[in-house]
Design a protein around this motif. Structure first.
Motif: not given
Length: 97
Positions: A25-30, A67-89
């Motif tokens: 849900y949180l990642l669906s926002e951004r 790496l972002e400007e003015n920060d020498n540390r690498a930052k890990k960002f996460f984003k939502l991929k488009k998905f559709n969950v289905t299970l059928d017979i």
């Protein structure tokens, strides 16, 4: 596309926990930085990382190390991929039939 038993199990496990559903849900926002997610959920970064790994393995999210400007540390960002969950017979028939 027919899913394998392992794919169905991986998806089911990924969405079977309330924290992982909240992360989706949180990642669906951004896209978000892992520390921001940990703060929003009032959980440690390590716990959030474990949940995100499960979602990433199931194909729901993807990560990007930057790496972002003015920060020498690498930052890990996460984003939502488009998905559709289905299970059928047909999926079950291919596996167990």
């Amino acid at each position: 596309m027919t899913k394998t038993l392992q794919q169905i199990t991986t998806i089911g496990e990924a969405i079977s926990h309330p924290v992982r559903l909240k992360l989706l849900y949180l990642l669906s926002e951004r896209e978000r930085y892992i520390y921001e997610l940990a703060k929003d959920l009032s959980l440690s970064r390590q716990v959030v990382q474990l949940h995100l790994k499960r979602l990433e393995k199931a194909g729901f999210v993807e990560s990007d190390l930057r790496l972002e400007e003015n920060d020498n540390r690498a930052k890990k960002f996460f984003k939502l991929k488009k998905f559709n969950v289905t299970l059928d017979i047909d999926d079950l028939a291919k596996i167990f039939g």
